[in-house]
Scaffold this active site. Structure first.
Site, PDB file in Angstrom:
ATOM      1  N   GLU A 152      61.450  -1.221 -38.890  1.00  0.00           N
ATOM      2  CA  GLU A 152      61.707  -0.356 -37.723  1.00  0.00           C
ATOM      3  C   GLU A 152      61.862   1.070 -38.262  1.00  0.00           C
ATOM      4  O   GLU A 152      62.945   1.665 -38.240  1.00  0.00           O
ATOM      5  CB  GLU A 152      62.973  -0.815 -36.987  1.00  0.00           C
ATOM      6  CG  GLU A 152      62.803  -2.089 -36.188  1.00  0.00           C
ATOM      7  CD  GLU A 152      61.905  -1.896 -34.967  1.00  0.00           C
ATOM      8  OE1 GLU A 152      61.610  -0.729 -34.625  1.00  0.00           O
ATOM      9  OE2 GLU A 152      61.490  -2.904 -34.365  1.00  0.00           O
ATOM     10  N   SER A 197      70.908 -55.524 -40.162  1.00  0.00           N
ATOM     11  CA  SER A 197      69.778 -55.760 -39.268  1.00  0.00           C
ATOM     12  C   SER A 197      69.600 -54.588 -38.316  1.00  0.00           C
ATOM     13  O   SER A 197      70.567 -53.950 -37.895  1.00  0.00           O
ATOM     14  CB  SER A 197      70.008 -57.045 -38.464  1.00  0.00           C
ATOM     15  OG  SER A 197      69.048 -57.178 -37.443  1.00  0.00           O
ATOM     16  N   SER A 198      68.339 -54.339 -37.942  1.00  0.00           N
ATOM     17  CA  SER A 198      68.078 -53.252 -36.993  1.00  0.00           C
ATOM     18  C   SER A 198      68.701 -53.532 -35.628  1.00  0.00           C
ATOM     19  O   SER A 198      68.940 -52.601 -34.857  1.00  0.00           O
ATOM     20  CB  SER A 198      66.568 -53.042 -36.836  1.00  0.00           C
ATOM     21  OG  SER A 198      65.942 -54.196 -36.302  1.00  0.00           O
ATOM     22  N   GLU A 225      69.764 -52.782 -30.534  1.00  0.00           N
ATOM     23  CA  GLU A 225      70.199 -53.544 -29.365  1.00  0.00           C
ATOM     24  C   GLU A 225      71.700 -53.426 -29.118  1.00  0.00           C
ATOM     25  O   GLU A 225      72.135 -53.282 -27.970  1.00  0.00           O
ATOM     26  CB  GLU A 225      69.799 -55.018 -29.519  1.00  0.00           C
ATOM     27  CG  GLU A 225      68.332 -55.310 -29.265  1.00  0.00           C
ATOM     28  CD  GLU A 225      67.417 -55.009 -30.443  1.00  0.00           C
ATOM     29  OE1 GLU A 225      66.210 -55.226 -30.323  1.00  0.00           O
ATOM     30  OE2 GLU A 225      67.926 -54.549 -31.484  1.00  0.00           O
ATOM     31  N   HIS A 280      63.476   4.336 -36.703  1.00  0.00           N
ATOM     32  CA  HIS A 280      64.918   4.462 -36.494  1.00  0.00           C
ATOM     33  C   HIS A 280      65.678   4.665 -37.799  1.00  0.00           C
ATOM     34  O   HIS A 280      66.878   4.367 -37.886  1.00  0.00           O
ATOM     35  CB  HIS A 280      65.423   3.248 -35.715  1.00  0.00           C
ATOM     36  CG  HIS A 280      64.742   3.123 -34.380  1.00  0.00           C
ATOM     37  ND1 HIS A 280      64.948   4.024 -33.360  1.00  0.00           N
ATOM     38  CD2 HIS A 280      63.790   2.253 -33.941  1.00  0.00           C
ATOM     39  CE1 HIS A 280      64.180   3.694 -32.333  1.00  0.00           C
ATOM     40  NE2 HIS A 280      63.459   2.634 -32.656  1.00  0.00           N
ATOM     41  N   ASN A 303      66.058 -62.931 -43.373  1.00  0.00           N
ATOM     42  CA  ASN A 303      64.620 -63.107 -43.170  1.00  0.00           C
ATOM     43  C   ASN A 303      63.950 -63.596 -44.457  1.00  0.00           C
ATOM     44  O   ASN A 303      64.615 -63.865 -45.453  1.00  0.00           O
ATOM     45  CB  ASN A 303      63.989 -61.811 -42.654  1.00  0.00           C
ATOM     46  CG  ASN A 303      64.093 -60.672 -43.655  1.00  0.00           C
ATOM     47  OD1 ASN A 303      64.235 -60.888 -44.854  1.00  0.00           O
ATOM     48  ND2 ASN A 303      64.023 -59.442 -43.181  1.00  0.00           N
ATOM     49  N   CYS A 329      68.065   9.541 -29.718  1.00  0.00           N
ATOM     50  CA  CYS A 329      66.877   8.684 -29.798  1.00  0.00           C
ATOM     51  C   CYS A 329      66.918   7.651 -28.670  1.00  0.00           C
ATOM     52  O   CYS A 329      67.976   7.376 -28.094  1.00  0.00           O
ATOM     53  CB  CYS A 329      66.836   7.987 -31.160  1.00  0.00           C
ATOM     54  SG  CYS A 329      65.393   6.923 -31.400  1.00  0.00           S
ATOM     55  N   ASP A 371      53.479  -4.878 -32.750  1.00  0.00           N
ATOM     56  CA  ASP A 371      52.293  -4.023 -32.889  1.00  0.00           C
ATOM     57  C   ASP A 371      52.284  -3.238 -34.196  1.00  0.00           C
ATOM     58  O   ASP A 371      51.222  -2.990 -34.777  1.00  0.00           O
ATOM     59  CB  ASP A 371      52.141  -3.097 -31.684  1.00  0.00           C
ATOM     60  CG  ASP A 371      53.419  -2.341 -31.349  1.00  0.00           C
ATOM     61  OD1 ASP A 371      54.395  -2.418 -32.129  1.00  0.00           O
ATOM     62  OD2 ASP A 371      53.456  -1.694 -30.280  1.00  0.00           O
TER      63      ASP A 371
END
Length: 720
Positions: A564, A299-300, A305, A567, A251, A577, A515
């Protein structure tokens, strides 16, 4: 689109490559004259004899060219590229002023396209950019992304390109995943019966299908000398490989003139097995690529393609680094020797690979025409960007001053589903509660209904809702807004995406967390933890939970199960538990554990003491156990002492691990546990932690306040 008027669409094409992508769209626009007025502008290398005067192809396709702009400054070096952009910017305003298009269609990543997009943006013309969001590894990336930032609308080829555009803060509603327009033509042309005539017309009568090579190498403008070296090595390897080869001229980028000199110095144009050409019509080029034994270069078309046909490809250098490719592409990124390229030719030549449709399915043009038809010319021209949430400076907009900045807080409890409007100061302006349905579908339906009703009420309360915070039981991935595992109290609540449906319904950002973590965030913003860099919150309710703040940040852990706290095991032979283990804090000190002990004493007629008010129909709870202990029941007192000690030992373990400066007890049992826990810590903790303060929370709604704090701390202010 505005009513009655046709959409005036200007398609600007700069070179042979972009015309192959734009031509299918141009044919589509021309086929709908009642909906679109098509104007064609030609510039760039289309008008240069050395590059084939390819504007004639446009005329042969029966398109009326409205303007031809000679914009290329010859020289094929970096300065010439800059001068070409400047020349285009000088000439384009007159053309665009005369045509006055509603939309300008620009393709790709060429410097000519950058000039087009710049001129249109400055002249308040809407721009549709094709093939944005892709990555190819050269200066083309910078130009392509710059055009994307100037463009108002985008038609991209792949899902990854779409995600790149979104990551670049482009508006998702203005991005169309269309596929590559050239695929509409090439997938139809793939099996044409005249392909041997095309092959022989370009390569001679002796050439057979699959026994020739197509070579197309362009300069990399950020490293021109290395590009020239790779080009020479490629030609040497092709000469040694000695197959029929069709070479296209590079190009017009900087460095192309030197590459042509290398080709001529090696005598390529005179070699009997080589054909060097400046241009091939796209329909014929498709046939040549489809039936080639191999495509080589940078080239792309090799990664785009050729993949649709399964043609083997050798990609040289860095020009297409980052492009999505099929398995037909063999990369030679460090193409520093003739032998390396020759070996790649030996590996690839003559193979066949599965066809790939990464870049399109043959239906891009109908999608693009529909997308163009949907453009509303009455919408504001100024484009907006969808930036990720950041902390804004305090706004001086009068609406911001008059309205109350608020969050929509949701608490998904085991019994009730609660929604509240909470302002910046932590005041609950309105609260709603409904029994939590038992099935997933009913729960989500009720949740969304309550949220929408709350949003309507927020307007009458003059509240600006910045976002939605959700507090829920179980293990939560806050990054994705997904409940991974629920508690036993909330059935059918595992692997649930809460963020997406709420965000889609309310069009607001959504935060989700456990929570216990939410209660901790509430303390950090509104409670005892405000201004404290390191503290722990322990929730003493139906179960035992909590959260940890270290260096002002909430600790989630690698699998989102940090804190936690219920536990933590404090006895090897303790009671069972709910988690399946034995001797956890929760098995001793939770509301459920105390209720179990209260029922045991009641069943053995050891709970009630003189003066204690107990109705026969009243369910036995932890409250009765505490009342009995206060009235001198030694059995109840023993149970509570054991529970307090177990909780205190667990907290001592926390003190010895994370060493906070403050412990906040939250939940219905907090006030009862505060004094005995502080006492055990002063007696049994390490000396360095014995002075750690234990306080009971004074927040009435920690889950809701914590959910709100996620929004109020992190949500971006919106301008309505």
């Amino acid at each position: 689109m505005k009513l009655l008027d046709k959409l005036r669409v200007c398609v600007a094409t700069c070179n042979r490559a972009d015309y192959s992508k734009l031509a299918p769209i141009m044919f589509g626009l021309k086929a709908h004259p009642d909906e679109f007025d098509l104007e064609v502008v030609v510039l760039g290398s289309h008008l240069i004899d050395d590059y084939g005067n390819t504007f004639r192809l446009i005329e042969q396709d029966n398109f009326d060219i409205g303007s031809k702009l000679h914009t290329i400054v010859r020289g094929e070096d970096e300065a010439a590229m800059v001068e070409s952009v400047g020349l285009a910017l000088v000439k384009l305003p007159d053309v665009l002023q005369r045509l006055r298009p509603d939309v300008l269609v620009v393709h790709g990543d060429r410097f000519d396209a950058l000039a087009l997009a710049t001129a249109a943006a400055l002249m308040n013309i809407r721009i549709l950019h094709l093939e944005g969001g892709e990555v190819s590894g050269t200066i083309d990336d910078s130009i392509r992304h710059a055009i994307s930032k100037l463009a108002h609308y985008h038609a991209c080829c792949t899902r990854i390109a779409e995600q790149h555009l979104i990551a670049m803060c482009e508006d998702h509603s203005r991005i169309l995943l269309a596929g590559c327009p050239s695929y509409d033509k090439l997938l139809l042309s793939q099996h044409k019966g005249d392909y041997m005539d095309i092959i022989r017309s370009w390569l001679g009568d002796k050439v057979q299908e699959g026994e020739y090579i197509v070579a197309l190498q362009h300069p990399v403008t950020t490293d021109i000398q290395h590009s020239i070296k790779i080009y020479g090595l490629m030609l040497d390897a092709l000469l040694s490989f000695n197959k029929f080869t069709l070479i296209l001229f590079p190009n017009i980028d900087a460095g192309s003139k030197e590459m042509v000199r290398v080709m001529r110095k090696k005598g390529i144009e005179q070699h009997p097995n080589f054909r060097a050409v400046k241009h091939i019509p796209f329909e014929q080029f498709i046939q040549l690529v489809s039936h080639a034994g191999c495509v080589i270069g940078n080239s792309s078309c090799g990664v785009r393609e050729a993949g649709a046909f399964g043609t083997p490809v050798i990609n040289l250098g860095t020009r297409q680094t980052g492009r999505e490719t099929g398995e037909n592409v063999l990369h030679v990124r460090d193409a520093d020797s003739h032998n390396k390229i020759y070996h790649a030719l030996e590996l690839q030549f003559g193979k066949r690979y599965p066809c790939s449709k990464i870049y399109g399915d043959g239906n891009a043009v109908p999608r693009i025409l529909k997308f163009l038809h949907s453009i509303d010319l009455n919408e504001p021209l100024q484009k907006t960007f969808c930036f990720p949430p950041v902390k804004d400076p305090i706004s001086q907009d009068i609406d911001h001053i008059l309205e109350t900045q608020s969050a929509l807080a949701i608490d998904l409890g085991g019994t009730n589903l609660r929604v509240a409007i909470i302002c910046m100061r932590g005041n609950i302006l309105k609260k709603y509660s409904q029994p939590n349905p038992h099935t997933f579908e009913d729960r989500m339906s009720l949740l969304l209904k309550m949220c929408k009703e709350t949003m309507r009420d927020a307007v009458s309360l003059n509240c600006r809702i910045l976002g939605v915070g959700v507090s829920t039981g179980g293990r939560v991935n806050p990054q994705e807004g997904v409940v991974l595992h629920s508690t036993k109290l909330i059935q059918e609540w595992s692997s649930v995406d809460l963020r997406t449906p709420i965000s889609d319904a309310l069009h607001l950002p959504v935060w989700v967390d456990n929570d216990g973590n939410c209660a901790t965030l509430a303390e950090r913003k509104f409670g005892h933890g405000k201004g404290v860099e390191n503290f722990v919150t322990v929730i003493t309710g139906t179960g035992i939970g909590g959260g940890i703040i270290q260096h002002n940040e909430l600790v989630h852990g690698s699998t989102f199960c940090a804190a936690e706290l219920g536990h933590i095991v404090v006895s090897l032979d303790g009671p069972e538990c709910s988690c399946g283990s034995h001797g956890c804090i929760e098995a001793f000190a939770s509301g459920t554990a105390l209720q179990k002990e209260a029922k045991r004493l009641h069943d053995e007629d050891l709970l009630k003491v003189e003066g204690m008010d107990m109705k026969l129909s009243e369910p036995i709870t932890a409250v009765h156990l505490i009342s009995a202990a206060k009235m001198g029941n030694s059995k109840a007192d023993t149970v509570l002492n054991k529970a307090s000690t177990a909780l205190a030992l667990g907290i001592i373990n926390i003190l010895h691990i994370v060493n906070p400066t403050l412990v906040i007890l939250s939940g219905v049992l907090a006030s009862f546990y505060q004094a005995p826990v502080q006492q055990v810590i002063s007696e049994r903790a390490l000396v360095s932690t014995q002075s750690t303060r234990v306080v009971a929370s004074n927040l009435e709604e920690p889950a809701l306040l914590g959910a709100a704090s996620m929004v109020l701390d992190y949500a971006t202010r919106r301008t309505y």
